[in-house]
Design a protein around this motif. Structure first.
Motif, PDB file in Angstrom:
ATOM      1  N   ARG A   1       0.837  -1.210   0.000  1.00 14.19           N
ATOM      2  CA  ARG A   1       0.000   0.000   0.000  1.00 14.19           C
ATOM      3  C   ARG A   1       0.869   1.256   0.000  1.00 14.19           C
ATOM      4  O   ARG A   1       0.593   2.216  -0.734  1.00 14.19           O
TER       5      ARG A   1
ATOM      6  N   ARG B   1       0.997   3.999  -3.008  1.00 16.67           N
ATOM      7  CA  ARG B   1       0.695   5.407  -2.678  1.00 16.67           C
ATOM      8  C   ARG B   1       1.824   6.307  -3.171  1.00 16.67           C
ATOM      9  O   ARG B   1       1.578   7.336  -3.791  1.00 16.67           O
TER      10      ARG B   1
ATOM     11  N   THR C   1      -6.313   7.097  -3.853  1.00 16.10           N
ATOM     12  CA  THR C   1      -7.052   6.235  -2.926  1.00 16.10           C
ATOM     13  C   THR C   1      -7.645   5.035  -3.649  1.00 16.10           C
ATOM     14  O   THR C   1      -7.605   3.908  -3.145  1.00 16.10           O
ATOM     15  N   LYS C   2      -8.175   5.253  -4.839  1.00 14.71           N
ATOM     16  CA  LYS C   2      -8.732   4.146  -5.622  1.00 14.71           C
ATOM     17  C   LYS C   2      -7.647   3.129  -5.959  1.00 14.71           C
ATOM     18  O   LYS C   2      -7.867   1.914  -5.837  1.00 14.71           O
TER      19      LYS C   2
ATOM     20  N   VAL D   1      -4.703   2.606  -4.457  1.00 15.11           N
ATOM     21  CA  VAL D   1      -4.220   1.939  -3.245  1.00 15.11           C
ATOM     22  C   VAL D   1      -5.238   0.905  -2.761  1.00 15.11           C
ATOM     23  O   VAL D   1      -4.867  -0.202  -2.368  1.00 15.11           O
ATOM     24  N   THR D   2      -6.509   1.251  -2.811  1.00 15.25           N
ATOM     25  CA  THR D   2      -7.561   0.327  -2.367  1.00 15.25           C
ATOM     26  C   THR D   2      -7.598  -0.922  -3.250  1.00 15.25           C
ATOM     27  O   THR D   2      -7.668  -2.053  -2.753  1.00 15.25           O
ATOM     28  N   ALA D   3      -7.541  -0.727  -4.560  1.00 21.75           N
ATOM     29  CA  ALA D   3      -7.544  -1.864  -5.482  1.00 21.75           C
ATOM     30  C   ALA D   3      -6.314  -2.740  -5.253  1.00 21.75           C
ATOM     31  O   ALA D   3      -6.422  -3.976  -5.189  1.00 21.75           O
TER      32      ALA D   3
ATOM     33  N   SER E   1      -4.492  -3.017  -2.565  1.00 21.16           N
ATOM     34  CA  SER E   1      -4.589  -3.668  -1.264  1.00 21.16           C
ATOM     35  C   SER E   1      -5.469  -4.913  -1.341  1.00 21.16           C
ATOM     36  O   SER E   1      -5.125  -5.977  -0.817  1.00 21.16           O
ATOM     37  N   GLU E   2      -6.603  -4.792  -2.014  1.00 23.97           N
ATOM     38  CA  GLU E   2      -7.516  -5.930  -2.149  1.00 23.97           C
ATOM     39  C   GLU E   2      -6.883  -7.048  -2.971  1.00 23.97           C
ATOM     40  O   GLU E   2      -6.994  -8.227  -2.624  1.00 23.97           O
TER      41      GLU E   2
ATOM     42  N   ARG F   1      -4.202  -8.800  -0.950  1.00 29.02           N
ATOM     43  CA  ARG F   1      -4.849  -9.668   0.040  1.00 29.02           C
ATOM     44  C   ARG F   1      -5.335 -10.956  -0.636  1.00 29.02           C
ATOM     45  O   ARG F   1      -5.154 -12.055  -0.110  1.00 29.02           O
TER      46      ARG F   1
ATOM     47  N   ALA G   1     -12.221  -4.149  -7.251  1.00 30.55           N
ATOM     48  CA  ALA G   1     -10.927  -3.660  -7.741  1.00 30.55           C
ATOM     49  C   ALA G   1     -11.045  -3.241  -9.198  1.00 30.55           C
ATOM     50  O   ALA G   1     -10.500  -2.209  -9.604  1.00 30.55           O
TER      51      ALA G   1
ATOM     52  N   LEU H   1     -12.418   0.215  -9.591  1.00 31.69           N
ATOM     53  CA  LEU H   1     -11.600   1.306  -9.048  1.00 31.69           C
ATOM     54  C   LEU H   1     -10.487   1.771  -9.983  1.00 31.69           C
ATOM     55  O   LEU H   1      -9.953   2.858  -9.796  1.00 31.69           O
TER      56      LEU H   1
END
Length: 140
Positions: A26, A30, A44-45, A47-49, A51-52, A55, A114, A117
């Motif tokens: 992440r 970023r 943010t989009k 990083v969120t994608a 991160s998912e 994971r 994801a 995003l």
């Protein structure tokens, strides 16, 4: 869609082997997003994608790697990340991309979320061959 890394720059490769690796990924995404001058919302989009997907690589793929870096195509600049694992793969990619479908205990919104995003999304998977997901977020 390809992710041609910007000339003169090589992608950074990060392992995805434990939960703590997700934090580093992440942070790296970023930093790249800021370097590319993505808006705060687009940062943010991305990083969120990422991160998912990291994971998912850890939990469903048993771990793997992510290669990330800046990309440039026809004058457009962006941030790309390629997630790869050697896990069990997916028998039905279309089903896996359906909102609400899950192979585990999650909500079933990871892959499809994801995809929404980012600007470019490509998933390649087959049973016994692992999974590769490539994402790109372009600067506006």
């Amino acid at each position: 869609m390809t992710a041609p890394w910007t000339a003169g720059e090589k992608p950074q490769v990060y392992p995805i082997a434990r939960s703590a690796d997700l934090v580093h990924i992440r942070q790296a995404i970023r930093a790249l997003s800021q370097q590319c001058r993505l808006s705060l919302v687009d940062q943010t989009k991305m990083v969120t994608a990422a991160s998912e997907l990291a994971r998912n690589t850890l939990i469903h793929g048993g771990g793997g790697t992510v290669s990330s870096g800046l990309v440039s195509v026809n004058g457009k600049r962006g941030v790309a990340a390629v997630f790869e694992d050697s896990g069990p793969g997916m028998a039905d990619v279309e089903l896996a991309m359906t909102d609400g479908w899950t192979s585990g205990a999650g909500l079933g919104l990871g892959l499809s979320g994801a995809r929404r995003l980012v600007d470019d999304f490509r998933l390649a998977s087959a049973p016994g061959e692992g999974t590769t997901v490539t994402i790109v977020k372009w600067s506006r």
